[in-house]
Design an enzyme around this catalytic site. Structure first.
Site, PDB file in Angstrom:
ATOM      1  N   GLU A  39       0.812  -1.219   0.000  1.00 41.64           N
ATOM      2  CA  GLU A  39       0.000   0.000   0.000  1.00 41.64           C
ATOM      3  C   GLU A  39       0.846   1.270   0.000  1.00 41.64           C
ATOM      4  OE1 GLU A  39      -3.385   0.441   0.010  1.00 41.64           O
ATOM      5  OE2 GLU A  39      -3.777  -1.703  -0.244  1.00 41.64           O
ATOM      6  N   ASP A  55      -8.017   5.675  -9.044  1.00 42.29           N
ATOM      7  CA  ASP A  55      -8.398   4.284  -9.272  1.00 42.29           C
ATOM      8  C   ASP A  55      -9.905   4.089  -9.233  1.00 42.29           C
ATOM      9  OD1 ASP A  55      -8.843   4.691  -6.604  1.00 42.29           O
ATOM     10  OD2 ASP A  55      -7.957   2.796  -5.943  1.00 42.29           O
ATOM     11  N   THR A  60      -7.992   8.098  -1.400  1.00 46.31           N
ATOM     12  CA  THR A  60      -7.528   6.921  -0.669  1.00 46.31           C
ATOM     13  C   THR A  60      -6.716   7.420   0.514  1.00 46.31           C
ATOM     14  OG1 THR A  60      -7.440   5.541  -2.662  1.00 46.31           O
ATOM     15  CG2 THR A  60      -6.098   4.853  -0.785  1.00 46.31           C
TER      16      THR A  60
END
Length: 346
Positions: A39, A55, A60
């Site tokens: 990540e 994405d 995020t």
């Protein structure tokens, strides 16, 4: 009729087998650190990470990549806001966060300042605790419950399911972790099959899913993340099924990394700003830059050579005969001029 003693024995054996399957605290720290590598390219949790990685999931953020489009980022914020009267960082943005959460939109319109709010809140223990609690609730605990249902015993197989839940989610959509388990054709250990065979089959299904994601918005980003599967496949080849204090796997550059046990993982806070792991270029990127620079310099050199050649800078010069330099040069000039005049009159 089963006797009470036999029933007690069977129940005890079942409980012991279930307990043996659970990850130890040390193994859990290793599994979660390996996912952290995928990540955020580092072992510690990136509690204060926040970015729009484009994405299809909006912003995020946080230790496992909670997003504004998949209903988990707002849950972290809700837990945090309920835990402290000083949890005010998201107050101005909250109506927009609610609206986006309701639609599942990947839009970040109206969320200016979201990442600043997330990073500021991450300096507080209450916000980091909210992230840990929700990670266990939505991802770790469900992944281990599914591992129990499949009869998975080894830390490697159980760790892979956790990582799959983090990236793919635990919903019922085609790309989710439970859906990939359903598409895995190998016999499960619960049904008497080999755990290694099942794990290898599941990894193949997951790799194909990453390369052919059903959601167009995630397709490009996921296709670039097959390293997560390659890493666990590497651990399989190294027979790391029952790791205890460390695990050999691959990092995002495909190089072997050894993930250690860290019992302080959930209490330490290492700000993303002080870690330059994401700023470092991979060897492939560096090689690409070197090749690009070489090509540019080569093209520039050729263009310069053609430019000066057309303007006679590389025209042949008359021979030098030696002796007195100034006299010889004058002689050469006369001969060369005469020859040029002769060719012009011919």
């Amino acid at each position: 009729m089963i006797s009470k003693r036999l029933l007690f024995t069977l129940t005890l054996a079942l409980l012991l087998n279930s307990a043996a399957s659970q990850l130890t605290t040390c193994q859990k720290s290793i599994v979660q650190q390996l996912t952290n590598v995928y990540e955020n390219s580092r072992f510690p949790f990136a509690f204060d990470y926040c970015s729009n990685i484009k994405d299809g999931r909006g912003y995020t953020s946080g230790m496992v990549g909670f997003t504004t489009a998949t209903h988990d980022a707002i849950q972290v914020i809700d837990i945090y806001r309920a835990s402290s009267s000083n949890a005010t960082e998201f107050d101005a943005l909250y109506p927009t966060i609610q609206r986006i959460n309701a639609t599942g939109s990947s839009s970040v319109s109206g969320l200016d300042g979201y990442c600043d709010a997330w990073k500021s809140a991450s300096t507080k223990l209450e916000f980091r605790t909210a992230q840990i609690q929700l990670t266990d609730k939505l991802y770790f605990n469900p992944s281990q419950a599914l591992a129990d249902a499949l009869g998975l015993r080894t830390p490697l197989a159980r760790g892979q399911l956790y990582d799959a839940f983090i990236q793919h989610g635990g919903e019922s959509d085609y790309d989710s972790a439970p859906s990939m388990v359903k598409r895995t054709t190998a016999t499960t250990p619960k049904q008497g099959g080999s755990e290694q065979t099942w794990l290898t089959s599941f990894l193949s299904v997951r790799k194909y899913t990453l390369q052919h994601a059903s959601t167009p918005e995630t397709r490009t980003a996921w296709a670039q993340s097959v390293t997560r599967v390659n890493s666990y496949s590497y651990a399989v080849t190294k027979s790391e099924f029952d790791f205890e204090s460390e695990l050999r796997a691959l990092d995002n550059d495909g190089k072997e990394t050894v993930v250690p046990c860290n019992l302080n993982l959930w209490t330490e806070f290492v700000p993303v700003e002080v870690d330059d792991a994401k700023k470092r270029l991979s060897s492939g990127a560096i090689a690409g830059i070197v090749i690009a620079i070489s090509v540019v310099l080569g093209v520039a050199g050729y263009v310069a050579w053609m430019y000066f050649r057309k303007r006679g800078f590389f025209a042949p010069k008359p021979p030098f005969y030696g002796g007195n330099q100034s006299g010889d040069l004058e002689f050469e000039r006369i001969v060369y001029t005469s020859s040029e005049q002769y060719r012009s009159s011919a």
